[in-house]
Enzyme design. Structure first.
Site, PDB file in Angstrom:
ATOM      1  N   ILE A 104       0.744  13.067   9.047  1.00 13.47           N
ATOM      2  CA  ILE A 104       0.888  14.241   9.932  1.00 13.47           C
ATOM      3  C   ILE A 104       2.369  14.531  10.177  1.00 13.47           C
ATOM      4  O   ILE A 104       3.101  13.647  10.609  1.00 13.47           O
ATOM      5  CB  ILE A 104       0.236  13.993  11.320  1.00 13.47           C
ATOM      6  CG1 ILE A 104      -1.206  13.516  11.188  1.00 13.47           C
ATOM      7  CG2 ILE A 104       0.329  15.235  12.194  1.00 13.47           C
ATOM      8  CD1 ILE A 104      -1.819  13.080  12.502  1.00 13.47           C
TER       9      ILE A 104
ATOM     10  N   THR B  65       0.833  -1.209   0.000  1.00 10.96           N
ATOM     11  CA  THR B  65       0.000   0.000   0.000  1.00 10.96           C
ATOM     12  C   THR B  65       0.865   1.255   0.000  1.00 10.96           C
ATOM     13  O   THR B  65       0.718   2.133  -0.864  1.00 10.96           O
ATOM     14  CB  THR B  65      -0.904   0.001   1.257  1.00 10.96           C
ATOM     15  OG1 THR B  65      -1.641  -1.219   1.268  1.00 10.96           O
ATOM     16  CG2 THR B  65      -1.871   1.158   1.250  1.00 10.96           C
TER      17      THR B  65
ATOM     18  N   LYS C 134       4.007   3.396  18.118  1.00 10.96           N
ATOM     19  CA  LYS C 134       4.081   4.832  17.789  1.00 10.96           C
ATOM     20  C   LYS C 134       4.362   5.674  19.025  1.00 10.96           C
ATOM     21  O   LYS C 134       5.140   6.634  18.953  1.00 10.96           O
ATOM     22  CB  LYS C 134       2.790   5.262  17.092  1.00 10.96           C
ATOM     23  CG  LYS C 134       2.657   4.633  15.701  1.00 10.96           C
ATOM     24  CD  LYS C 134       1.261   4.827  15.148  1.00 10.96           C
ATOM     25  CE  LYS C 134       1.110   4.221  13.768  1.00 10.96           C
ATOM     26  NZ  LYS C 134      -0.292   4.111  13.355  1.00 10.96           N
TER      27      LYS C 134
HETATM   28  N1  HSE Z   1      -2.594   0.379  10.712  1.00 15.15           N
HETATM   29  C1  HSE Z   1      -2.138   1.691  10.974  1.00 15.15           C
HETATM   30  C2  HSE Z   1      -3.307   2.534  11.461  1.00 15.15           C
HETATM   31  C3  HSE Z   1      -1.535   2.264   9.712  1.00 15.15           C
HETATM   32  O1  HSE Z   1      -4.447   2.088  11.332  1.00 15.15           O
HETATM   33  O2  HSE Z   1      -3.104   3.612  11.991  1.00 15.15           O
HETATM   34  C4  HSE Z   1      -0.762   3.495   9.912  1.00 15.15           C
HETATM   35  O3  HSE Z   1       0.307   3.328  10.770  1.00 15.15           O
END
Ligand code: HSE
Length: 408
Positions: A131, A11, A200
């Site tokens: 972002i 993707t 994250k």
């Molecule tokens: N699977 C992740 C989300 C993709 O839904 O945020 C982006 O990091």
């Protein structure tokens, strides 16, 4: 001209290829240099594309080609991404990645290798999709001591929760839609169980507090135990349920970090972040609170961040960008007991006893609601130290208890 290679044509990788190939003039203008995609590494065949001739299936062609100065890793996962990235950095090639798992688990090591080889290792797309957050954190906010970061960092779960809240859609149907839209990870368990948001917050906390936070150090809960009833009870209390990731600096210099479904008060800015959108709130000692908002997942938003890093690498081909942190130690991330309000949903086949029990433990003046099947009570505690609240919750005589945190 600078030659680059893309590793992975999924993707995000296909979005990166499309921008770099279709928008060559605009990219050259921004980078002050022509950027040429020399190779695309993927084991699958992609016949019929205007750039099909660029595909290779042997990583060594990229590693051994001294003309390739920047490598874009958009394969995801640790194996073989870690070995490939390490090898590229050791050869002095700069690497751009969107791979959260790689940065969250191996970031300190890869940053060190990049530094030793005078190469750049950039990963803006690994947090918040499109972002801009990592670069502003280390540049625009560099005058601040960052004290707290919290936000909605996973588009898939935010999309699912939003569909449940607004459309009353069930969990599985909403997840299917998120997958069809290309938001979800290859294995959606990483999204719905909170691991993606955990990776994250690890990256954000590592960058903000300058020491590596590893995923296993973060208390992580996903959204799989949230049902439509919780959403309705939360709404009755004036809250919406969001998957919130947070990291906070503690007075002793350590940090505390959590990923958990949380009731967010209706007037908190995070409560109105809907669909695939993410928002990251950063608090600094000088600036106060700033919030970054945008599309947190999807092909083109993520490719936008990757290509910006490629342009940055191209402009700094012989200079180092200072995106760094050091390794940490075991006890660096700790649990922190602070005052909070908890949401509790307790169920019992003896409703009257449960009611008396809750009143005696938490007082008569709490916000409470009878559950739909008259089999329990959902309520908000008063504000108290979490450890004290948990002591009381453990005394509730119920068959089933669900506890969620809240934020105002
Ligand atoms: N699977 C992740 C989300 C993709 O839904 O945020 C982006 O990091």
């Amino acid at each position: 001209m600078i030659n680059v290679a893309i590793m992975g044509h999924g993707t995000v990788g296909s979005g990166v290829a499309e921008i770099l190939i279709n928008e060559q003039d605009r990219i050259a203008d921004a980078a002050k240099e022509q950027i040429n995609v020399k190779y695309i590494l993927d084991l699958r065949k992609f016949d019929g594309l205007p750039y099909s001739e660029k595909f290779i299936d042997d990583f060594n062609i990229i590693a051994e080609d001294d003309e390739v100065k920047i490598v874009i890793e958009v394969m995801g996962g640790i194996n073989p991404a870690f070995d490939f990235v390490k090898k590229c950095l050791q050869k002095g090639k700069s690497v751009v990645t969107s791979n959260k798992e790689l940065v969250a688990t191996k970031g300190a090591e890869l940053i060190k290798i990049a530094k030793q080889n005078n190469a750049n290792f950039l990963f803006e797309a690994s947090v918040g999709g499109g972002i801009p957050i990592l670069r502003p954190l280390v540049t625009c906010l560099s005058a601040n001591e960052i004290t707290e970061i919290k936000g909605i960092l996973n588009g898939t779960t935010n999309y699912i929760l939003n569909k449940m809240i607004v459309d009353g859609m069930d969990f599985d149907e909403a997840l299917k839609l998120a997958q069809e839209n290309g938001f979800a990870e290859k294995n959606p368990a990483a999204d719905i169980e909170g691991h993606d948001a955990c990776r994250k917050i690890c990256i954000l906390a590592s960058l903000a507090f300058k020491k590596h936070v590893y995923p296993e150090q973060v208390n992580t809960q996903g959204i799989t135990n949230i049902d439509l009833d919780d959403i309705e009870y939360a709404d009755n209390f004036g809250y919406v349920i969001k998957l919130i990731a947070s990291a906070k600096k503690l007075p002793n210099g350590n940090i505390t970090a959590n990923v958990r479904p949380t009731l967010v008060k209706g007037d908190n800015i995070l409560s109105s972040v809907n669909g695939v959108f993410n928002a990251v709130s950063v608090t600094g000692d000088a600036v106060g609170e700033v919030v970054f908002y945008g599309k947190g997942a999807g092909k083109m938003p993520t490719a936008s961040a990757v290509v910006a890093d490629v342009i940055d690498c191209a402009k700094h081909i012989n200079a180092r960008k200072y995106l760094y942190w050091e390794d940490s130690f075991n006890s660096y991330v700790e649990n922190f007991d602070e005052e909070c309000i908890l949401y509790v949903c307790a169920k019992s086949n003896n409703y009257n006893e449960l009611f008396e029990n809750i009143i005696s433990l938490f007082g008569e003046d709490i916000s409470m609601i009878k559950t739909k099947n008259n089999d329990g009570i959902a309520f908000l505690t008063k504000k108290e130290l979490e450890s004290k609240l948990m002591e009381k919750i453990n005394l509730i005589k119920a068959d089933e208890i669900k506890v969620l945190h809240t934020i105002d």
